[in-house]
Design a protein around this motif. Structure first.
Motif, short mmCIF file in Angstrom:
data_model
loop_
_atom_site.label_atom_id
_atom_site.label_comp_id
_atom_site.label_asym_id
_atom_site.label_seq_id
_atom_site.Cartn_x
_atom_site.Cartn_y
_atom_site.Cartn_z
N GLY A 48 -9.42 12.39 6.38
CA GLY A 48 -8.15 12.71 5.75
C GLY A 48 -7.49 11.60 5.26
N SER A 49 -7.59 10.39 5.75
CA SER A 49 -7.10 9.12 5.09
C SER A 49 -7.79 9.03 3.71
CB SER A 49 -7.15 8.00 6.01
OG SER A 49 -6.36 8.05 7.09
N PHE A 50 -8.95 8.99 3.84
CA PHE A 50 -9.76 8.79 2.28
C PHE A 50 -9.29 9.78 1.60
CE2 PHE A 50 -13.32 10.25 -0.30
CZ PHE A 50 -13.45 8.86 -0.88
N ALA A 51 -9.26 11.12 1.70
CA ALA A 51 -8.74 12.06 0.88
C ALA A 51 -7.66 12.01 0.39
CB ALA A 51 -9.04 13.57 1.59
N LEU A 52 -6.70 11.54 1.02
CA LEU A 52 -5.03 11.27 0.68
C LEU A 52 -5.22 10.07 -0.06
CD1 LEU A 52 -2.26 12.26 0.79
CD2 LEU A 52 -1.69 11.09 2.76
N TYR A 105 -10.68 3.56 20.17
CA TYR A 105 -10.29 4.64 19.49
C TYR A 105 -9.04 4.30 18.76
CZ TYR A 105 -8.57 9.67 19.30
OH TYR A 105 -8.33 11.00 18.70
N LEU A 106 -8.08 3.49 19.24
CA LEU A 106 -7.07 3.08 18.53
C LEU A 106 -7.38 2.33 17.20
CD1 LEU A 106 -3.75 2.75 18.10
CD2 LEU A 106 -4.31 0.57 19.62
N LEU A 107 -8.44 1.31 17.43
CA LEU A 107 -8.89 0.68 16.37
C LEU A 107 -9.74 1.21 15.25
CD1 LEU A 107 -10.11 -2.52 17.90
CD2 LEU A 107 -8.01 -2.37 16.68
N GLY A 108 -10.13 2.38 15.81
CA GLY A 108 -10.94 3.36 14.80
C GLY A 108 -10.24 4.04 13.89
N ASN A 109 -9.32 4.96 14.60
CA ASN A 109 -8.29 5.76 13.69
C ASN A 109 -7.40 4.93 12.88
OD1 ASN A 109 -7.76 8.69 14.49
ND2 ASN A 109 -8.47 7.68 16.48
N VAL A 110 -6.67 3.61 13.40
CA VAL A 110 -5.99 2.86 12.42
C VAL A 110 -6.81 2.26 11.23
CG1 VAL A 110 -4.34 0.94 12.39
CG2 VAL A 110 -4.08 2.76 14.18
N GLY A 111 -7.69 1.30 12.01
CA GLY A 111 -8.63 0.54 11.14
C GLY A 111 -9.41 1.40 10.11
N LEU A 112 -10.37 2.36 10.80
CA LEU A 112 -11.11 3.03 9.77
C LEU A 112 -10.19 4.07 8.78
CD1 LEU A 112 -13.91 4.11 12.16
CD2 LEU A 112 -14.17 2.32 10.35
N GLY A 113 -9.14 4.47 9.55
CA GLY A 113 -8.12 5.24 8.53
C GLY A 113 -7.81 4.40 7.28
N LEU A 114 -7.34 3.27 7.75
CA LEU A 114 -6.77 2.34 6.47
C LEU A 114 -7.86 2.10 5.55
CD1 LEU A 114 -4.75 0.47 5.21
CD2 LEU A 114 -5.31 -1.30 6.82
N LEU A 115 -9.07 1.88 6.16
CA LEU A 115 -10.30 1.48 5.14
C LEU A 115 -10.70 2.63 4.42
CD1 LEU A 115 -12.57 -0.76 7.48
CD2 LEU A 115 -11.07 -1.61 5.54
N ALA A 116 -10.59 3.77 4.89
CA ALA A 116 -10.93 4.98 4.09
C ALA A 116 -9.82 5.40 3.00
CB ALA A 116 -10.83 6.32 5.21
N ALA A 117 -8.43 5.12 3.36
CA ALA A 117 -7.43 5.22 2.31
C ALA A 117 -7.64 4.35 1.12
CB ALA A 117 -5.95 5.04 3.10
N ALA A 119 -10.55 2.93 0.42
CA ALA A 119 -11.73 3.80 -0.42
C ALA A 119 -11.65 4.65 -1.20
CB ALA A 119 -12.97 3.78 0.76
N GLY A 120 -10.69 5.46 -0.76
CA GLY A 120 -10.11 6.96 -1.60
C GLY A 120 -9.57 6.55 -2.73
N ARG A 121 -8.65 5.28 -2.67
CA ARG A 121 -7.83 4.96 -3.61
C ARG A 121 -8.78 4.17 -4.81
NH1 ARG A 121 -5.88 0.05 -4.51
NH2 ARG A 121 -5.87 -0.57 -2.14
N VAL A 122 -9.59 3.33 -4.32
CA VAL A 122 -10.87 2.71 -5.12
C VAL A 122 -11.46 3.70 -5.86
CG1 VAL A 122 -12.62 1.28 -5.19
CG2 VAL A 122 -10.73 0.47 -3.92
N VAL A 123 -12.06 4.64 -5.21
CA VAL A 123 -12.81 5.92 -5.79
C VAL A 123 -11.96 6.55 -6.96
CG1 VAL A 123 -14.03 7.94 -5.31
CG2 VAL A 123 -14.35 5.92 -3.95
N GLY A 124 -10.69 6.73 -6.48
CA GLY A 124 -9.81 7.46 -7.50
C GLY A 124 -9.48 6.87 -8.74
N ARG A 125 -9.67 5.34 -8.77
CA ARG A 125 -9.42 4.80 -9.94
C ARG A 125 -10.68 4.83 -10.77
NH1 ARG A 125 -6.86 -1.10 -8.02
NH2 ARG A 125 -5.04 -0.29 -7.28
#
Length: 125
Positions: A48-52, A105-117, A119-125
């Motif tokens: 969801g972070s990637f998609a947003l 779990y905390l690092l996965g959700n926050v860290g991977l969520g941030l990286l996914a967001a 990545a989504g922004r980079v792909v969207g460019r």
């Protein structure tokens, strides 16, 4: 701003996002039960972070209408992702004294969520 089209899009997006989350949770329930780790919530929050992030980048480029952004971002992704479930899962791990998994779990959700967001922004460019 509060047009019937916009509100209908948010409502339909929310319904579809909730259904997608439920279906993914049902499909992956055996993995969660077997491992004891809330993989579904992690997967949902990171995807969801990637998609947003992607949607935000596309909106900034002007390739997504405000109505589509509301339907997809607020509606679908708002219902699909779940910070509250993440918080309850994390609290449960801490209550059980499972601090290593809680940290992962905390690092996965926050860290991977941030990286996914990002990545989504980079792909969207």
């Amino acid at each position: 701003m509060w047009s019937p089209t916009l509100l209908t899009g948010v409502a339909l997006g929310g319904m579809l996002g909730a259904l997608a989350r439920y279906a993914l949770g049902a499909a992956l329930a055996p993995l969660v039960l077997k491992s004891g780790f809330p993989w579904v919530t992690l997967l949902i929050n990171v995807s969801g972070s990637f998609a947003l992030g992607l949607l935000s980048a596309l909106a900034l480029r002007g390739t997504v209408s405000p109505e589509a952004r509301a339907a997809l971002g607020v509606g679908f992704l708002g219902a699909y992702t779940t910070f509250s479930t993440f918080s309850v899962d994390l609290d449960g791990m801490l209550l059980r004294g499972d601090t290593l998994r809680a940290g992962a779990y905390l690092l996965g959700n926050v860290g991977l969520g941030l990286l996914a967001a990002l990545a989504g922004r980079v792909v969207g460019r």
